[in-house]
Motif scaffolding. Structure first.
Motif, PDB file in Angstrom:
ATOM      1  N   GLY A 101      41.947  48.019  27.238  1.00 45.83           N
ATOM      2  CA  GLY A 101      40.795  47.588  26.232  1.00 45.83           C
ATOM      3  C   GLY A 101      39.473  47.875  26.642  1.00 45.83           C
ATOM      4  O   GLY A 101      39.285  48.580  27.749  1.00 45.83           O
ATOM      5  N   SER A 102      38.615  47.372  25.974  1.00 44.76           N
ATOM      6  CA  SER A 102      37.379  47.258  26.015  1.00 44.76           C
ATOM      7  C   SER A 102      36.496  46.070  26.610  1.00 44.76           C
ATOM      8  O   SER A 102      37.014  45.156  26.366  1.00 44.76           O
ATOM      9  N   TYR A 103      35.764  46.387  27.811  1.00 45.95           N
ATOM     10  CA  TYR A 103      34.921  45.217  28.295  1.00 45.95           C
ATOM     11  C   TYR A 103      33.438  45.304  28.133  1.00 45.95           C
ATOM     12  O   TYR A 103      33.038  46.583  28.115  1.00 45.95           O
ATOM     13  N   PHE A 107      35.739  40.227  26.872  1.00 47.20           N
ATOM     14  CA  PHE A 107      36.877  41.387  26.911  1.00 47.20           C
ATOM     15  C   PHE A 107      37.806  40.599  25.854  1.00 47.20           C
ATOM     16  O   PHE A 107      37.828  39.678  25.069  1.00 47.20           O
ATOM     17  N   GLU A 108      38.480  41.883  25.245  1.00 47.95           N
ATOM     18  CA  GLU A 108      39.542  41.308  24.335  1.00 47.95           C
ATOM     19  C   GLU A 108      41.180  40.966  25.087  1.00 47.95           C
ATOM     20  O   GLU A 108      41.088  41.447  26.256  1.00 47.95           O
TER      21      GLU A 108
END
Lengths: 213, 276
Positions: free
Chosen positions: A144-146, A167-168
């Motif tokens: 995922g994305s940070y 983050f997610e």
């Protein structure tokens, strides 16, 4: 420019943003550092007291941590050297200037051109005057994305004093009746919640830095 | 009264089933420790699977505090069941062997006799919980060391080693009250049913029913708050991130109240009933 490219160990097919190279060059002057970390976790389904750990960095090696407690460290956000982003061949795209955390920053996209890179695109916000990172957003291939925000106590510092990693995170799946009372109400709440966002706040203190003279 | 209590203690520790029960309890403890030794890492991995995508972990969660917590979970079923069998056996054996008639031929007050049984049952229960606590802390810390505790209760709650120790100690204290309730209830059931097999079946049914009713949500009303089955998880309240002391005090007092009520009812019935 060529000198910087040699420093990075890569030969790029496309030009790399000169400000990014200047920043990287400044970061690469750090041979090693140690710092005391204070971690606080803000994830809705995790309750954790503030933790302390020691962070140890040596150029060319992975960052190491040690702690007497059990600590959770984000996989992204603690790579102050930018090594994980610039490890493989990449191109950069200049996105112009943008305000970030109250500072006018140069925004650059880093796009890896090597399949081995574990992220698809990264955006970095740089303070070009002070030659340091203000924020970054990394879209990884698997995790995922940070979003990482860096704060500094003094203008001359290149290593941050505070880092916030957002983050997610997916809700946890716990086997039924494992580790305590299983309440249906809680599970319903968890199911409805879906994926959540979390944050880790890191405060660094007592930096011991060795740089190239 | 003192002589009666002494006699009850003597009888309890003379009967073989007391030692079988204690042996069974510590076997369960040993099995938990052994299985944790071989499978503990897998359990922790399973628990933290989702978090592993995002985080590195430094330190281990497979430590003495987690093991004590796992042993504490025997308070749900294993420990009360064993205690109920031993405690109810204190009276059913006397019915079976007809020693009760012999005692009642002596100048012994019926209520004092049964009260001494209740007192010894309570002391025995407290001693067993104490022995369980001491052995679980001792063995767990010796083999697995100290460390942070993770418990899944309304999310993942992490506790520092010292905080975990504090919570685990209090949960044993709270759990002891719950165990006393089940022991007292089993003696009351023994008064009602007299026969060992019937008493054990009814006691086991009582325990199972209590565990089932604990999980039934009766809504936000007085019954849900006061029903005895709802008090048996009070020891778990120590593993919510914020300890609700007010609720724990209320539940503990209520649990003591229920124990006294069951004991009073048992003494009343025993006093009223014919010995035969």
């Amino acid at each position: 420019m060529l000198f910087s490219q040699v420093l990075l160990g890569n030969v790029f097919a496309q030009p790399v943003d000169p400000d990014l190279l200047k920043l990287k060059s400044r970061l690469d002057s750090i041979q090693s550092f140690t710092t005391q970390l204070t971690l606080s976790v803000d994830i809705s389904f995790i309750n954790m007291p503030v933790k302390k750990a020691q962070m140890m960095y040596t150029k060319g090696q992975k960052v190491k941590f040690s702690s007497g407690d059990f600590v959770m460290l984000p996989k992204r956000g603690l790579d102050f050297s930018l090594n994980s982003l610039l490890e493989y061949d990449f191109i950069t795209v200049d996105r112009g200037m943008e305000m970030q955390d109250g500072k006018n920053c140069k925004v650059i996209n880093i796009i890896p051109t090597d399949k081995r890179a574990d992220f698809s695109i990264a955006t970095v916000w740089m303070d070009t005057r002070l030659r340091r990172l203000v924020a970054s957003e990394i879209n990884t291939k698997k995790d995922g994305s940070y979003t990482v925000h860096f704060q500094y106590n003094q203008d001359q510092k290149v290593l941050p004093d505070k880092v916030t990693v957002n983050f997610e995170i997916e809700k946890i799946r716990i086997p039924i009746n494992f580790m305590g009372k299983d309440t249906d109400i809680d599970r319903k709440k968890m199911r409805a919640a879906g994926s959540k966002t979390g944050a880790i706040y890191l405060t660094m203190s007592n930096y011991q830095i060795k740089t190239l003279l | 009264m003192y002589a009666l209590i002494k006699a009850e203690i003597f009888k309890l520790f003379r009967q073989g089933k007391t030692y079988y029960a204690i042996g069974a309890l510590f076997s369960i403890e040993a099995i938990i420790l052994l299985s944790a030794y071989f499978q503990g890492t897998n359990i922790i991995d399973l628990l933290l699977e989702n978090l592993k995508q995002r985080f590195y972990f430094e330190g281990t969660l497979l430590n003495g505090n987690l093991l004590v917590y796992l042993i504490l979970n025997t308070l749900w079923f294993h420990l009360p069941l064993i205690l109920m069998i031993v405690v109810s056996g204190m009276l059913t054996a006397e019915y079976k062997d007809r020693t009760l008639q012999t005692i009642m031929l002596q100048p012994v007050s019926k209520w004092k006799f049964i009260l001494s049984k209740y007192i010894v049952a309570i002391v025995f229960t407290l001693l067993v919980v104490l022995a369980l606590a001491l052995s679980s802390f001792g063995l767990s810390y010796f083999f697995f060391g100290k460390g942070d505790l993770v418990v899944y209760l309304n999310g993942l709650n992490f506790f520092d080693a010292s905080d975990a120790y504090y919570r685990l100690r209090w949960s044993f204290v709270s759990g002891a009250l719950s165990m006393v309730f089940f022991s007292v209830a089993s003696l009351t059931i023994a008064i009602l049913f007299k026969e060992a097999a019937k008493t054990w079946i009814v006691s086991a049914f009582f325990l199972i029913l209590s565990n089932i009713l604990l999980k039934v949500d009766f809504g936000d009303n007085w019954f849900n708050a006061l029903f005895f089955a709802k008090l048996n998880d009070t020891w778990q309240y120590f593993f919510y991130y914020q300890i609700n002391w007010e609720q724990i005090h209320f539940n503990s007092l209520l649990s003591i109240g229920y124990s006294l009520l069951f004991m009073g009812a048992g003494i009343y019935w025993f006093h009223r009933k014919d010995i035969g």
